[in-house]
Every structure is written in C-alpha cells, then in structure tokens.
Scaffold this motif. Sequence first.
Motif, PDB file in Angstrom:
ATOM      1  N   PHE A  42      25.342 -33.411  32.753  1.00 10.24           N
ATOM      2  CA  PHE A  42      25.781 -34.780  33.040  1.00 10.24           C
ATOM      3  C   PHE A  42      25.168 -35.773  32.049  1.00 10.24           C
ATOM      4  CE2 PHE A  42      26.441 -33.296  37.602  1.00 10.24           C
ATOM      5  CZ  PHE A  42      27.822 -33.243  37.460  1.00 10.24           C
ATOM      6  N   VAL A  43      23.884 -35.570  31.706  1.00  5.08           N
ATOM      7  CA  VAL A  43      23.243 -36.453  30.731  1.00  5.08           C
ATOM      8  C   VAL A  43      23.919 -36.314  29.368  1.00  5.08           C
ATOM      9  CG1 VAL A  43      21.090 -36.971  29.531  1.00  5.08           C
ATOM     10  CG2 VAL A  43      21.051 -36.414  31.957  1.00  5.08           C
ATOM     11  N   ALA A  44      24.289 -35.080  29.000  1.00  7.01           N
ATOM     12  CA  ALA A  44      24.988 -34.857  27.733  1.00  7.01           C
ATOM     13  C   ALA A  44      26.350 -35.539  27.742  1.00  7.01           C
ATOM     14  CB  ALA A  44      25.150 -33.363  27.478  1.00  7.01           C
ATOM     15  N   VAL A  45      27.031 -35.495  28.878  1.00  8.70           N
ATOM     16  CA  VAL A  45      28.323 -36.178  29.001  1.00  8.70           C
ATOM     17  C   VAL A  45      28.146 -37.682  28.844  1.00  8.70           C
ATOM     18  CG1 VAL A  45      30.184 -36.738  30.609  1.00  8.70           C
ATOM     19  CG2 VAL A  45      29.418 -34.385  30.379  1.00  8.70           C
ATOM     20  N   ALA A  46      27.107 -38.225  29.473  1.00  6.24           N
ATOM     21  CA  ALA A  46      26.841 -39.659  29.360  1.00  6.24           C
ATOM     22  C   ALA A  46      26.581 -40.059  27.914  1.00  6.24           C
ATOM     23  CB  ALA A  46      25.653 -40.044  30.236  1.00  6.24           C
ATOM     24  N   ALA A  47      25.838 -39.204  27.167  1.00  9.44           N
ATOM     25  CA  ALA A  47      25.578 -39.493  25.755  1.00  9.44           C
ATOM     26  C   ALA A  47      26.851 -39.410  24.932  1.00  9.44           C
ATOM     27  CB  ALA A  47      24.536 -38.519  25.213  1.00  9.44           C
ATOM     28  N   ALA A  48      27.700 -38.430  25.243  1.00 10.19           N
ATOM     29  CA  ALA A  48      28.955 -38.285  24.490  1.00 10.19           C
ATOM     30  C   ALA A  48      29.887 -39.459  24.731  1.00 10.19           C
ATOM     31  CB  ALA A  48      29.638 -36.974  24.871  1.00 10.19           C
ATOM     32  N   GLU A  49      29.840 -40.014  25.940  1.00  7.33           N
ATOM     33  CA  GLU A  49      30.726 -41.124  26.277  1.00  7.33           C
ATOM     34  C   GLU A  49      30.374 -42.403  25.526  1.00  7.33           C
ATOM     35  OE1 GLU A  49      33.474 -41.653  28.345  1.00  7.33           O
ATOM     36  OE2 GLU A  49      33.612 -39.481  28.193  1.00  7.33           O
ATOM     37  N   THR A  50      29.152 -42.507  25.024  1.00 10.37           N
ATOM     38  CA  THR A  50      28.753 -43.734  24.332  1.00 10.37           C
ATOM     39  C   THR A  50      29.409 -43.864  22.967  1.00 10.37           C
ATOM     40  OG1 THR A  50      26.818 -42.686  23.309  1.00 10.37           O
ATOM     41  CG2 THR A  50      26.524 -43.650  25.505  1.00 10.37           C
ATOM     42  N   GLY A  51      29.708 -42.740  22.325  1.00  9.06           N
ATOM     43  CA  GLY A  51      30.248 -42.780  20.976  1.00  9.06           C
ATOM     44  C   GLY A  51      29.208 -43.066  19.911  1.00  9.06           C
ATOM     45  N   ASP A  52      27.941 -43.166  20.311  1.00  6.92           N
ATOM     46  CA  ASP A  52      26.863 -43.449  19.361  1.00  6.92           C
ATOM     47  C   ASP A  52      26.453 -42.160  18.650  1.00  6.92           C
ATOM     48  OD1 ASP A  52      24.570 -45.255  18.383  1.00  6.92           O
ATOM     49  OD2 ASP A  52      23.514 -43.541  19.241  1.00  6.92           O
ATOM     50  N   GLY A  53      26.262 -42.243  17.347  1.00  4.32           N
ATOM     51  CA  GLY A  53      25.938 -41.059  16.562  1.00  4.32           C
ATOM     52  C   GLY A  53      24.603 -40.456  16.932  1.00  4.32           C
ATOM     53  N   TYR A  54      23.575 -41.306  17.140  1.00  5.49           N
ATOM     54  CA  TYR A  54      22.248 -40.787  17.469  1.00  5.49           C
ATOM     55  C   TYR A  54      22.229 -40.137  18.849  1.00  5.49           C
ATOM     56  CZ  TYR A  54      20.250 -43.144  13.415  1.00  5.49           C
ATOM     57  OH  TYR A  54      19.941 -43.535  12.140  1.00  5.49           O
ATOM     58  N   ALA A  55      22.871 -40.771  19.816  1.00  5.41           N
ATOM     59  CA  ALA A  55      22.900 -40.212  21.171  1.00  5.41           C
ATOM     60  C   ALA A  55      23.637 -38.879  21.189  1.00  5.41           C
ATOM     61  CB  ALA A  55      23.558 -41.201  22.130  1.00  5.41           C
ATOM     62  N   GLN A  56      24.753 -38.802  20.499  1.00 10.15           N
ATOM     63  CA  GLN A  56      25.507 -37.555  20.468  1.00 10.15           C
ATOM     64  C   GLN A  56      24.763 -36.470  19.708  1.00 10.15           C
ATOM     65  OE1 GLN A  56      29.265 -38.854  18.827  1.00 10.15           O
ATOM     66  NE2 GLN A  56      30.136 -39.234  20.852  1.00 10.15           N
ATOM     67  N   LEU A  57      24.064 -36.861  18.648  1.00 15.78           N
ATOM     68  CA  LEU A  57      23.286 -35.887  17.883  1.00 15.78           C
ATOM     69  C   LEU A  57      22.137 -35.331  18.723  1.00 15.78           C
ATOM     70  CD1 LEU A  57      23.000 -34.575  15.092  1.00 15.78           C
ATOM     71  CD2 LEU A  57      21.497 -36.464  14.433  1.00 15.78           C
ATOM     72  N   ALA A  58      21.442 -36.203  19.463  1.00 13.97           N
ATOM     73  CA  ALA A  58      20.354 -35.747  20.326  1.00 13.97           C
ATOM     74  C   ALA A  58      20.876 -34.829  21.425  1.00 13.97           C
ATOM     75  CB  ALA A  58      19.642 -36.955  20.937  1.00 13.97           C
ATOM     76  N   SER A  59      22.033 -35.170  21.987  1.00 15.81           N
ATOM     77  CA  SER A  59      22.621 -34.332  23.028  1.00 15.81           C
ATOM     78  C   SER A  59      23.021 -32.973  22.476  1.00 15.81           C
ATOM     79  CB  SER A  59      23.827 -35.038  23.639  1.00 15.81           C
ATOM     80  OG  SER A  59      24.412 -34.259  24.654  1.00 15.81           O
ATOM     81  N   SER A  60      23.585 -32.957  21.277  1.00 20.35           N
ATOM     82  CA  SER A  60      23.985 -31.698  20.647  1.00 20.35           C
ATOM     83  C   SER A  60      22.767 -30.813  20.379  1.00 20.35           C
ATOM     84  CB  SER A  60      24.732 -31.975  19.345  1.00 20.35           C
ATOM     85  OG  SER A  60      25.026 -30.784  18.661  1.00 20.35           O
ATOM     86  N   ARG A  61      21.682 -31.411  19.921  1.00 20.69           N
ATOM     87  CA  ARG A  61      20.461 -30.637  19.676  1.00 20.69           C
ATOM     88  C   ARG A  61      19.922 -30.057  20.972  1.00 20.69           C
ATOM     89  NH1 ARG A  61      17.749 -35.355  15.986  1.00 20.69           N
ATOM     90  NH2 ARG A  61      18.687 -34.815  13.972  1.00 20.69           N
ATOM     91  N   SER A  62      19.920 -30.868  22.015  1.00 20.59           N
ATOM     92  CA  SER A  62      19.407 -30.401  23.291  1.00 20.59           C
ATOM     93  C   SER A  62      20.182 -29.195  23.790  1.00 20.59           C
ATOM     94  CB  SER A  62      19.481 -31.540  24.318  1.00 20.59           C
ATOM     95  OG  SER A  62      19.067 -31.097  25.584  1.00 20.59           O
ATOM     96  N   LYS A  63      21.487 -29.251  23.714  1.00 14.49           N
ATOM     97  CA  LYS A  63      22.315 -28.138  24.181  1.00 14.49           C
ATOM     98  C   LYS A  63      22.160 -26.910  23.283  1.00 14.49           C
ATOM     99  CE  LYS A  63      22.747 -29.238  27.327  1.00 14.49           C
ATOM    100  NZ  LYS A  63      22.698 -28.804  28.699  1.00 14.49           N
ATOM    101  N   SER A  64      21.963 -27.127  21.987  1.00 14.50           N
ATOM    102  CA  SER A  64      21.800 -26.001  21.066  1.00 14.50           C
ATOM    103  C   SER A  64      20.514 -25.238  21.363  1.00 14.50           C
ATOM    104  CB  SER A  64      21.801 -26.497  19.619  1.00 14.50           C
ATOM    105  OG  SER A  64      23.030 -27.105  19.292  1.00 14.50           O
ATOM    106  N   PHE A  65      19.405 -25.970  21.533  1.00 14.66           N
ATOM    107  CA  PHE A  65      18.142 -25.311  21.822  1.00 14.66           C
ATOM    108  C   PHE A  65      18.125 -24.723  23.233  1.00 14.66           C
ATOM    109  CE2 PHE A  65      16.444 -28.546  18.647  1.00 14.66           C
ATOM    110  CZ  PHE A  65      16.479 -27.629  17.600  1.00 14.66           C
ATOM    111  N   SER A  66      18.892 -25.330  24.149  1.00 16.71           N
ATOM    112  CA  SER A  66      18.957 -24.799  25.514  1.00 16.71           C
ATOM    113  C   SER A  66      19.599 -23.423  25.552  1.00 16.71           C
ATOM    114  CB  SER A  66      19.734 -25.762  26.417  1.00 16.71           C
ATOM    115  OG  SER A  66      19.035 -26.974  26.578  1.00 16.71           O
ATOM    116  N   ALA A  67      20.379 -23.098  24.532  1.00 20.58           N
ATOM    117  CA  ALA A  67      20.976 -21.762  24.478  1.00 20.58           C
ATOM    118  C   ALA A  67      19.908 -20.674  24.389  1.00 20.58           C
ATOM    119  CB  ALA A  67      21.921 -21.665  23.276  1.00 20.58           C
ATOM    120  N   ILE A  68      18.698 -21.051  23.953  1.00 19.08           N
ATOM    121  CA  ILE A  68      17.590 -20.096  23.905  1.00 19.08           C
ATOM    122  C   ILE A  68      16.690 -20.245  25.119  1.00 19.08           C
ATOM    123  CG2 ILE A  68      15.648 -19.251  22.531  1.00 19.08           C
ATOM    124  CD1 ILE A  68      16.953 -20.419  20.073  1.00 19.08           C
ATOM    125  N   THR A  69      16.432 -21.484  25.551  1.00 21.86           N
ATOM    126  CA  THR A  69      15.496 -21.688  26.657  1.00 21.86           C
ATOM    127  C   THR A  69      16.070 -21.224  27.995  1.00 21.86           C
ATOM    128  OG1 THR A  69      16.294 -23.967  26.936  1.00 21.86           O
ATOM    129  CG2 THR A  69      14.383 -23.627  25.511  1.00 21.86           C
TER     130      THR A  69
END
Length: 319
Positions: A115-142
């Motif tokens: 849900f937090v990643a969705v909220a970041a994607a909805e903003t359209g902000d590059g930094y927020a979307q980049l941070a969300s993408s990183r979080s999901k990428s690393f979560s694939a291991i955690t």
Amino acid sequence: MPAIPVAAVQVLQVVVVLLASPLVSGFIASVEARMQGRRGPRVLQVYYDLAKDFSKETLAPTGASVLYFLAPALSFACYLTVPMLIPVLTSFALPLGYMGDIFGGGLILSMASFFVAVAAAETGDGYAQLASSRSKSFSAITEPVLLLVVMTVGLITTTDLPYVLGATVRSGPAQIVRPAHLLASAALLMVILFETARIPVETHSGLIELGMIEGGRPFEHSGPLLALLKWGSATKQMVLYVILLNVFVAPWGMASTARPTDIALAAAAIVGKALLLGVAIALLDNMFAKLRLFKITEFVSAAFLLAVLAIFTLYLGGG
C-alpha cells in the motif's frame, strides 16, 4: 482484583504498540545524537511532529487517484492488525492469537508495504517512485529470509505460531543458545535493520534523495496522510521489535494472567525491552557507515545465508 476481559487485553496490545512506537523512535534518535556529541531532538519530539502534521492541510499531486488518499490509512490498519496476532502483553494466547501465524503476520506487513508503494507511485514523483522501486527490489531477498526463519521455527517447535515459539524459548536456556535459533535470530535482526531503514542500509539523519529507500516513499505526502505514513513506519518498527524480543530473544516479562497489575507490568516490560533494543540499534548506527546502494544486496544476502545455515544446522544435527 478482577481480571481484565481477554478481548480488552487484545485491544490493549494494539494500544500499547500504537502509543509506544513514537516513543521508541524518538528515544533512538535522542540516544544516537548523544553518542555523536550532539544535543539532538527531545525524546517526545516524534509526538510533536505527528501532532503538527495532523493539523496541517493535505495537498495532493495533480492526477492522484483515490488510492493516494486511501493507501496511508490502509497500511496503518495493517500495522495495527499484527499486534493482535503476536504476544505483546501476555504469554498465553488471546482470542485472535491462534487465528494467524508468523506467515500471516508477514503477509499483513507485506500488504502494508504494498500500500505504501502504491501511495508513492500515485504521486508521480521521481524520488518517491525510485525509493519505492528500491524497497520492493530488495524485499525480493528479505521476504525469503523471513520464510526461512519461519521454517526454522517450524522445525524447532513443530508449529509456526509465535506464542508456541516464545514458550519454547522460555522452557530453558538450552533453547536460547541453540545454534539454529541464534542464526535465525541474527537473520531476523538484519531484516529488521533493513525494514526499519537503519544503518548500514539507510540513515534516518540524512536527506540525500538518491540514497533513500524507506524515507523517500512519503516525499509527496503532506498533512494527515504524511502523519499516518510516519506513524505507520514507527508502528512497523515497534511490531518487528516485539516479534524479535517477545518471540525470539527475550520472551520474559509478559503477563501470565489478565489481572490489571500483571498487564501494566507487562506493558512497562515490553516498552523497556524495546528501549534497550533501541540503544543497541543506536550503537550500530554509530559503529557503521551507510552502505553504497549496490552493496545493500550483499547485506540482505548475508541475512539469507544465515537463515539457510539455520536450516542446515537442524538437518545436520546439533542445531
């Protein structure tokens, strides 16, 4: 003195986690500043910041859908659901204690992150979307690390219910120094450092947008929505601390009855243990430097390796 109804105790577990989470975050920030020779913020500063954010106006980016407004509340609701399933105040299972295991709690926390990643994607902000993408990428291991930790728990206790594991650890000191248990606990601690954006993964005191993960996702939120995201992040940290302390590392100090005095002492105990863990986290923050972004995969991979070793030690004997 009459006992408190178990349903009320279950609600109190949520209230304790909800109210204590900003205190733990503020305490860690204050201790870390003192270790660095700075005056730092007040311990209660997080409460003041939340009150200020709740009093501000909400500004939404152009084109944001209804998910932008709903996602912070949905993630916050997920974080408040987990304390009903884990041992926060009592050593005995409450009415909803057996309705969800560690897998269920992990799924709810993952849903909150979505849900937090969705909220970041909805903003359209590059930094927020980049941070969300990183979080999901690393979560694939955690996330596989959590699965292996739960598997280790299941092999030791023949179940993945957190109350049963806590009882197993309390059964004797031999359970605490069991190699598989120590490895699984270390892996879980490393996952908590990642999930709570602590060094060596991320620093709470830095504002370098290109290196942010957890701190970059709420960039374009404001007012009560930002307050919910901040409070939710602190609540997630407290929930993970409770799982580590009351299930894996120090499952003592919990109430064995529902009497008011026992419940009050249990509430003080979990807050005290969380503050002590916060001191250890602050020490780690001051002992290590933030990793480069491409090195974070090595950190979470090391956690994965510890979880795999925990499984191997059980299968090879002596674990």
